[in-house]
Design a protein around this motif. Structure first.
Motif, PDB file in Angstrom:
ATOM      1  N   ILE A  75      35.751  21.526  50.465  1.00 58.02           N
ATOM      2  CA  ILE A  75      35.098  20.225  50.686  1.00 58.02           C
ATOM      3  C   ILE A  75      34.066  19.970  49.587  1.00 58.02           C
ATOM      4  O   ILE A  75      33.983  18.879  49.022  1.00 58.02           O
ATOM      5  CB  ILE A  75      34.416  20.177  52.078  1.00 58.02           C
TER       6      ILE A  75
ATOM      7  N   HIS B 116      31.299  25.207  61.864  1.00 61.69           N
ATOM      8  CA  HIS B 116      32.639  25.313  62.462  1.00 61.69           C
ATOM      9  C   HIS B 116      33.717  25.491  61.399  1.00 61.69           C
ATOM     10  O   HIS B 116      34.880  25.688  61.720  1.00 61.69           O
ATOM     11  CB  HIS B 116      32.957  24.058  63.273  1.00 61.69           C
ATOM     12  N   HIS B 117      33.336  25.367  60.143  1.00 63.73           N
ATOM     13  CA  HIS B 117      34.333  25.415  59.075  1.00 63.73           C
ATOM     14  C   HIS B 117      34.308  26.756  58.362  1.00 63.73           C
ATOM     15  O   HIS B 117      33.249  27.334  58.140  1.00 63.73           O
ATOM     16  CB  HIS B 117      34.089  24.292  58.077  1.00 63.73           C
TER      17      HIS B 117
ATOM     18  N   MET C 195      37.181  26.435  53.618  1.00 66.45           N
ATOM     19  CA  MET C 195      37.149  24.988  53.824  1.00 66.45           C
ATOM     20  C   MET C 195      35.843  24.382  53.293  1.00 66.45           C
ATOM     21  O   MET C 195      35.855  23.331  52.664  1.00 66.45           O
ATOM     22  CB  MET C 195      37.317  24.693  55.308  1.00 66.45           C
TER      23      MET C 195
ATOM     24  N   MET D 277      31.174   7.699  57.454  1.00 66.43           N
ATOM     25  CA  MET D 277      30.204   8.464  58.230  1.00 66.43           C
ATOM     26  C   MET D 277      29.040   8.877  57.336  1.00 66.43           C
ATOM     27  O   MET D 277      29.213   9.149  56.154  1.00 66.43           O
ATOM     28  CB  MET D 277      30.868   9.710  58.830  1.00 66.43           C
TER      29      MET D 277
ATOM     30  N   HIS E  75      27.949  20.345  62.302  1.00 63.96           N
ATOM     31  CA  HIS E  75      29.216  21.027  62.560  1.00 63.96           C
ATOM     32  C   HIS E  75      29.714  21.834  61.373  1.00 63.96           C
ATOM     33  O   HIS E  75      30.808  22.356  61.389  1.00 63.96           O
ATOM     34  CB  HIS E  75      30.289  20.032  63.009  1.00 63.96           C
TER      35      HIS E  75
ATOM     36  N   GLY F 297      46.404  28.968  52.931  1.00 56.94           N
ATOM     37  CA  GLY F 297      46.222  29.146  51.491  1.00 56.94           C
ATOM     38  C   GLY F 297      46.652  27.937  50.845  1.00 56.94           C
ATOM     39  O   GLY F 297      47.128  27.585  49.959  1.00 56.94           O
TER      40      GLY F 297
ATOM     41  N   VAL G 207      35.911  15.600  50.915  1.00 59.61           N
ATOM     42  CA  VAL G 207      36.570  15.782  52.210  1.00 59.61           C
ATOM     43  C   VAL G 207      38.078  15.537  52.085  1.00 59.61           C
ATOM     44  O   VAL G 207      38.888  16.143  52.786  1.00 59.61           O
ATOM     45  CB  VAL G 207      35.951  14.871  53.294  1.00 59.61           C
ATOM     46  N   GLY G 208      38.455  14.671  51.140  1.00 60.50           N
ATOM     47  CA  GLY G 208      39.881  14.396  50.923  1.00 60.50           C
ATOM     48  C   GLY G 208      40.669  15.648  50.548  1.00 60.50           C
ATOM     49  O   GLY G 208      41.889  15.682  50.683  1.00 60.50           O
ATOM     50  N   ALA G 209      39.959  16.687  50.100  1.00 64.49           N
ATOM     51  CA  ALA G 209      40.648  17.928  49.734  1.00 64.49           C
ATOM     52  C   ALA G 209      41.123  18.690  50.960  1.00 64.49           C
ATOM     53  O   ALA G 209      41.992  19.551  50.857  1.00 64.49           O
ATOM     54  CB  ALA G 209      39.726  18.811  48.895  1.00 64.49           C
ATOM     55  N   VAL G 210      40.543  18.400  52.109  1.00 66.58           N
ATOM     56  CA  VAL G 210      41.003  19.086  53.324  1.00 66.58           C
ATOM     57  C   VAL G 210      41.657  18.140  54.326  1.00 66.58           C
ATOM     58  O   VAL G 210      42.416  18.571  55.185  1.00 66.58           O
ATOM     59  CB  VAL G 210      39.863  19.878  54.021  1.00 66.58           C
ATOM     60  N   VAL G 211      41.342  16.851  54.232  1.00 71.39           N
ATOM     61  CA  VAL G 211      41.999  15.852  55.089  1.00 71.39           C
ATOM     62  C   VAL G 211      42.593  14.797  54.167  1.00 71.39           C
ATOM     63  O   VAL G 211      41.889  13.894  53.720  1.00 71.39           O
ATOM     64  CB  VAL G 211      41.012  15.199  56.080  1.00 71.39           C
ATOM     65  N   PRO G 212      43.876  14.926  53.854  1.00 68.46           N
ATOM     66  CA  PRO G 212      44.491  14.022  52.875  1.00 68.46           C
ATOM     67  C   PRO G 212      44.251  12.554  53.213  1.00 68.46           C
ATOM     68  O   PRO G 212      44.400  12.144  54.361  1.00 68.46           O
ATOM     69  CB  PRO G 212      45.976  14.358  52.977  1.00 68.46           C
TER      70      PRO G 212
ATOM     71  N   TYR H 215      41.542  10.915  53.443  1.00 66.17           N
ATOM     72  CA  TYR H 215      40.300  10.594  54.157  1.00 66.17           C
ATOM     73  C   TYR H 215      39.268  10.008  53.188  1.00 66.17           C
ATOM     74  O   TYR H 215      39.039  10.541  52.121  1.00 66.17           O
ATOM     75  CB  TYR H 215      39.750  11.860  54.802  1.00 66.17           C
TER      76      TYR H 215
END
Lengths: 175, 309
Positions: A118, A109-110, A114, A96, A106, A175, A123-128, A130
């Motif tokens: 990020i 929204h976080h 978060m 993206m 967006h 956490g 982003v991989g730190a919040v969505v494994p 990704y």
């Protein structure tokens, strides 16, 4: 993995001297649309209605963050936080584009936590697992610098987005 | 749990009623075959009323015993309803566009400001807002309307799974918190399940709520039992009365989850092409299994055979 190296110009330091004149502060803040608490002291005023990770935000942070944003983030997220063109459409690589950080995106929204994760870890730190073009800035920026950039971004949001994001942050107990 | 007795097989004629005689048998094989092949079909509950789109739209007010054919504005590929807005039915059309009924499917309209041309493969209504409608456009992406279909905007490109962009074959607004000030939209693709927060930041795998904490703490990841990989997910449903209860229709069968899609169990082995769940009872489901409409009142443990066979 990230292709961008992060900040090159480390001379753009984030500390703003306390000796800064109120006039200079006010004019700088006018560009960011920040409302400043009426204060008689010509020292680092708090920014009204803005916190980060529960802490009050100082005007100096916002100013420093604006410069750090220009140096580190604007190349992808846009000088006016407008994001890459056609940012809802995937690139040919399958990844993206960089979304706006203003109220059309967006980001608001976080939660603070978060956004910090990020920026520091990608982003991989919040969505494994990704995959994304968003670099991890943990090596190149200090925690204080990351916080300054994020409070600058937050300072540009209209009231509705600020309030929404404050509530998301308040509810973020993870956490 | 006691199951109700029904014999249901909607046919092309206006009313089926108790006609389960030989006339019906002649139309069955073709229908069954089509549905097994994954021919698009859709189901929805509008209150106690069941709507079935399977080359025509059929409406049953008596749990599938009798059916009435309803007129539509096109070939309906997908259906959505909302527990708080009885009578509102959203239908995605093969010819393109989303048509909306406010009277349970008796009359329909399509707004002027249409979606771009193209097949609407799936539709959903946001659990927390009956005026927020989502529609997936084949070859394009996920669109949303905040004014019950009057105007539309692109919400998100299609998801990227197994090295390619994937079609959204099914959608469900799932009233589980994302932690981002909203809830999830789950989507079934040609190759599996994915989801996006309703702020549309990014498509992502379904993960147990505490997966990230475990990762950070260096602990073993929580157990998961995903849907079989590489299989199209033709239909998805989340129970309004218990959003973590979900159902998915796949060729391998009808699957159910009790935890928002982390752990799935097979509840029927016949190829499933459509599924819907009652707005007030998460154990009451309707599904097309092997091309036959069946009903379960116990979350899929037992099914009412329709008797035509």
């Amino acid at each position: 993995m990230p292709m961008n190296k992060g900040p090159k110009d480390r001379s753009a330091k984030c500390t703003v001297r306390r000796s800064v004149h109120l006039a200079a502060l006010v004019s700088a803040l006018a560009t960011t649309g920040v409302v400043v608490l009426a204060q008689s002291e010509p020292v680092d005023p708090r920014v009204e209605g803005l916190t980060f990770l529960g802490e009050p935000v100082l005007a100096s942070q916002v100013m420093a963050g604006q410069q750090l944003y220009a140096d580190n983030c604007a190349s992808c997220h846009g000088a006016s936080l407008e994001g890459q063109p056609d940012w809802r459409r995937r690139l040919d690589t399958g990844r993206m584009p960089a979304p706006p950080h203003d109220d059309s995106g967006h980001t608001w929204h976080h939660s603070d936590r978060m956004l910090f994760q990020i920026t520091k870890g990608g982003v991989g730190a919040v969505v494994p697992g990704y995959e994304s073009d968003m670099p991890a800035f943990g090596e190149d920026l200090t925690d204080a610098e990351i916080a300054a950039i994020l409070v600058y971004i937050k300072s540009t949001w209209p009231e509705r987005q600020r309030e929404f994001q404050a509530e998301v942050s308040a509810n973020d107990t993870g956490g | 749990m006691k199951s109700i007795e029904i014999g249901c097989r909607p046919n092309r004629r206006k009313v089926l009623a108790a006609v389960l005689g030989s006339g019906l048998a002649t139309v069955l094989p073709r229908l069954v075959q089509a549905a097994v092949d994954g021919d698009p079909a859709a189901l929805a509950f509008d209150g106690d009323t069941i709507l079935l789109a399977d080359r025509g739209l059929f409406v049953s007010d008596d749990a599938g015993q009798t059916w009435t054919a309803a007129e539509t504005l096109g070939n309906v590929l997908s259906l959505a309803t909302h527990r708080d807005r009885p009578g509102r039915v959203v239908a995605g059309l093969a010819e393109g566009g989303v048509s909306i009924s406010e009277d349970g499917g008796a009359s329909w309209r399509i707004f002027e400001a249409r979606l771009p041309d193209g097949e609407i493969t799936a539709v959903a209504i946001a659990s927390r807002n009956p005026d927020m409608i989502y529609a997936s456009l084949r070859g394009d992406g996920l669109w949303k309307s905040e004014d019950a279909g009057a105007t539309w905007s692109l919400a998100m490109d299609r998801p990227w799974l197994d090295d390619a962009e994937r079609e959204l074959l099914s959608l469900a607004s799932v009233e589980l918190e994302t932690g981002m000030g909203g809830i999830w939209i789950y989507a079934g693709t040609e190759v599996g399940l994915t989801r996006v927060p309703d702020c549309f930041c990014r498509w992502q795998d379904v993960q147990p709520g505490n997966a990230m904490d475990a990762l950070v703490a260096g602990e073993a990841p929580p157990s998961e039992a995903p849907l079989p990989g590489g299989e199209p997910i033709l239909s998805l449903a989340s129970a309004p009365s218990a959003p973590e209860v979900m159902y998915a229709a796949l060729r391998s069968g009808l699957w159910a989850s009790q935890d928002g899609g982390v752990i799935w169990q097979k509840r029927a082995s016949k190829a499933a092409t459509a599924v819907a769940v009652h707005p007030r009872d998460e154990t009451y489901i309707a599904a097309l299994l092997g091309g036959i409409l069946k009903i379960s009142r116990d979350g899929g443990a037992t099914w009412i055979e329709t008797g035509e066979r």
